[in-house]
Design a protein around this motif. Sequence first.
Motif, short mmCIF file in Angstrom:
data_model
loop_
_atom_site.label_atom_id
_atom_site.label_comp_id
_atom_site.label_asym_id
_atom_site.label_seq_id
_atom_site.Cartn_x
_atom_site.Cartn_y
_atom_site.Cartn_z
N SER A 1 36.72 -6.58 -99.17
CA SER A 1 36.03 -7.88 -99.22
C SER A 1 37.00 -9.05 -99.17
O SER A 1 36.77 -10.04 -98.47
CB SER A 1 35.17 -7.98 -100.49
N SER A 2 38.09 -8.96 -99.90
CA SER A 2 39.05 -10.07 -99.94
C SER A 2 39.66 -10.33 -98.57
O SER A 2 39.79 -11.48 -98.13
CB SER A 2 40.15 -9.79 -100.96
N LYS A 3 40.02 -9.25 -97.88
CA LYS A 3 40.68 -9.41 -96.58
C LYS A 3 39.72 -9.98 -95.55
O LYS A 3 40.06 -10.91 -94.79
CB LYS A 3 41.24 -8.08 -96.11
N TYR A 4 38.50 -9.44 -95.49
CA TYR A 4 37.60 -9.92 -94.45
C TYR A 4 37.13 -11.35 -94.74
O TYR A 4 37.01 -12.17 -93.82
CB TYR A 4 36.42 -8.94 -94.24
N ARG B 1 23.36 -6.11 -99.67
CA ARG B 1 23.65 -4.70 -99.91
C ARG B 1 24.61 -4.45 -101.06
O ARG B 1 24.67 -3.35 -101.59
CB ARG B 1 24.24 -4.07 -98.64
N ASP B 2 25.37 -5.47 -101.46
CA ASP B 2 26.38 -5.27 -102.49
C ASP B 2 25.75 -5.07 -103.87
O ASP B 2 24.85 -5.83 -104.26
CB ASP B 2 27.34 -6.47 -102.52
N ASN B 3 26.24 -4.08 -104.59
CA ASN B 3 25.67 -3.78 -105.91
C ASN B 3 26.18 -4.72 -107.00
O ASN B 3 25.52 -4.90 -108.02
CB ASN B 3 26.00 -2.32 -106.29
N SER B 4 27.35 -5.29 -106.81
CA SER B 4 27.91 -6.21 -107.81
C SER B 4 28.03 -7.61 -107.19
O SER B 4 29.12 -8.04 -106.81
CB SER B 4 29.26 -5.71 -108.31
N LYS B 5 26.89 -8.26 -107.06
CA LYS B 5 26.82 -9.56 -106.37
C LYS B 5 27.63 -10.63 -107.11
O LYS B 5 28.29 -11.46 -106.48
CB LYS B 5 25.36 -9.99 -106.22
N LEU B 6 27.56 -10.63 -108.43
CA LEU B 6 28.27 -11.64 -109.20
C LEU B 6 29.78 -11.49 -109.02
O LEU B 6 30.49 -12.49 -108.86
CB LEU B 6 27.91 -11.52 -110.68
N ARG B 7 30.25 -10.27 -109.01
CA ARG B 7 31.68 -10.02 -108.80
C ARG B 7 32.10 -10.46 -107.39
O ARG B 7 33.18 -11.02 -107.21
CB ARG B 7 31.98 -8.53 -109.01
N LEU B 8 31.25 -10.19 -106.41
CA LEU B 8 31.55 -10.57 -105.03
C LEU B 8 31.73 -12.09 -104.92
O LEU B 8 32.65 -12.56 -104.25
CB LEU B 8 30.41 -10.11 -104.10
N ILE B 9 30.87 -12.83 -105.62
CA ILE B 9 30.94 -14.29 -105.56
C ILE B 9 32.13 -14.82 -106.36
O ILE B 9 32.93 -15.62 -105.85
CB ILE B 9 29.63 -14.91 -106.06
#
Length: 526
Positions: free
Chosen positions: A199-202, A230-238
Motif C-alpha cells: 500500500s505504501s509504495k503504490y 475491499r480492505d479489512n483494516s480501513k482505518l489503518r489504511l487511511i
Amino acid sequence: MERIRERLKNKSTSAETVKLRKRRSKLYDKHAGAKQEEFLGINIYVFSVAFRLVNCFFVQTSFVPDEYWQSLEVSHRMVFNYGYLTWEWVEGIRGYSYPLVFAVLYKVLHIFNYDVPQLLVWLPRVLQALLAAYTDVKLYMIVRNLENPDVAKLTYFCQLCSWFTWYCCTRTLTNTTETMLTVLALYYYPLPGSKTHNSSKYLTLVALAVIVRPTALIVWLPLLAFHFWRDNSKLRLILHHALPIVALSLGLTTIIDSLFHGQWVLVHWNFLKLNVLHNVSEFYGSHPWHWYFTQGFLVVLGPHLLFFLHGCSLAPKRHRVLLFTIAWTLIVYSLLAHKEFRFIYPILPICIIFCGTSLANLTTWRRAAVFFLVVANLLPALYTGLVHQRGTLDVMGHLQDLCDPATSNSSQPQVLFLMPCHSTPFYSHVHCPVSMRFLECPPDLAGDGSVEDEADDFYFEPLAWLRRTYPLQESLPSHLVFFNVLEKEISTFLEANAFTKQTEIFHAHVPEGRVGETIFIYTRQI
C-alpha cells in the motif's frame, strides 16, 4: 523370517531413497525455475532498454507544445536564468517538481561544461526512454503475477508494438510520466490475485503521478475506492498509509512551488479552479462529448482495438475493476470540453493487458495476429516518429547557427516567429540568449477583453499587424520564421524590407489551417 525382515528393510530403504530423490528433484527444479526466471527477467530488462533507446532516437517529430513548454523550457530558465514562461506559470497553475528533474540534469551538464544544445535536447529524452523501459518490464511483471507466462509475454509484446506508446513514451510530456507512474503503481496495487501488494509504495507512486499531473487522480479514483472497499483494516489504511503520504507529498510540492514562484501557492487548487471550475482549457479548443469514443480512443489503441475488445470478452471477474477504470476515465474526460489524444494515454497500458489475454487465446490465428500487429503498428510509428510534424524541431537546429558569430549574417540577430503560438520549442533547443519573439496567445482570464491575443490579431490582418508593430526599418527583426501558407499574404512586406528566403524545411504532408507543409526562414539583407 530373517530373509523377510531383510527384504522389508531393503524395501523401506529403497522407498526412502526414492522420496529423497524426488525431494531433491523438486528442489532442483524449483532452483532451476528461479534461475530461469531471473535470467529471463535480466534479458527483458536489457532488451527493453535497448528497444526504448532505439525508440527514443527514432522519434524526431513534434507532438504538442506542452512537451517543451511545460518541461524543458521551464528547466532551462531555472538553470540558465533566461527563457520564457507561459501564462500557466505566471498564474501558478503549474508545478515545478517535474521540470526540476530536468533542471538537475541541466545543472550537472552546466557544471561539467557539457551544456551543448544536443545534450540539452536528447538527455531528457534518454532519461524518459530508460523510465519507459522499466515501465515495460513492470507491465510484464504485473501480468506475470496475475496470469500464466504466456499471457505475460504476449502482453509485453503488445506493449512494445503499440504505435502510440512508441510515439509518446520517450517524449518529455507530463502525460508520459503520468502513464509510467500509473503502471509502476499498479505493480504494487492490490489487484485480486496479485502477490506484490504494498500500500505504501503504490500510494506513493500515485501521489507522484498526481504531482506531475493532477488529472492522474481521474484514473485512480475508482482503483482507490475499490481498494478501500475491499480492505479489512480501513482505518489503518487511511491513518498509516494514505494521510502521511498525502501530507508529505503536498507539503514538499508546496514548498518547491512556493520557492520557485516566489510566493506561497497551492498549484493543484489553482489548476482545478482554472481548468475545471472556470473551464479555461476550452480556450484551446473543444470537441463533442463523444469524441473519445468515436475518434480518440480508437486512434490511441490503433490496430490493438480488435484484440482489446476480444480480450474484454474473455476477461475474468477479477479484472473487472480495470475495465471499470478504463470506462470511468473515458466518461470523465468526455465531460470536459477540451480533449486530446494524450489525455487518455495513462489507460493504454491497462488496455494492453486485455490485448495480451486475447492473443493468448488465439491459438490457431496467433501467428497471423502477431504479424498483423507488427506491420499495422510499424507504419504509423515510423511515419509519425520520423516524418509528420518534424519541421518545427528542424528549424531550431538551423537557428542554432545564430549563436555562433562566425556563421551568423547578423551581429545582433533577432528572430520573429510568425506562427501559431508555441509552435516550436524555444531556448532549450537553441541555448544562447539570442533575441527571439513569437506571437503570444494567453487566455482572457478576467473576461474583460484586456488581454490581447497576438496570434489572432496577426492572422486577421497580417500585413497591417507587421506595419503597425514595425513602423521603422531599424526595429525590424533580422530573421522571420513562418509556414509557407503565409508567404503570399506578406510578400509585399518581405520585398519592401529586403527579406530573402534563406531556408525551406519540410514539416507535414497534411497541413491544417494556419499550419503549412513547409517552414520558411527569411533573412533581412542589411
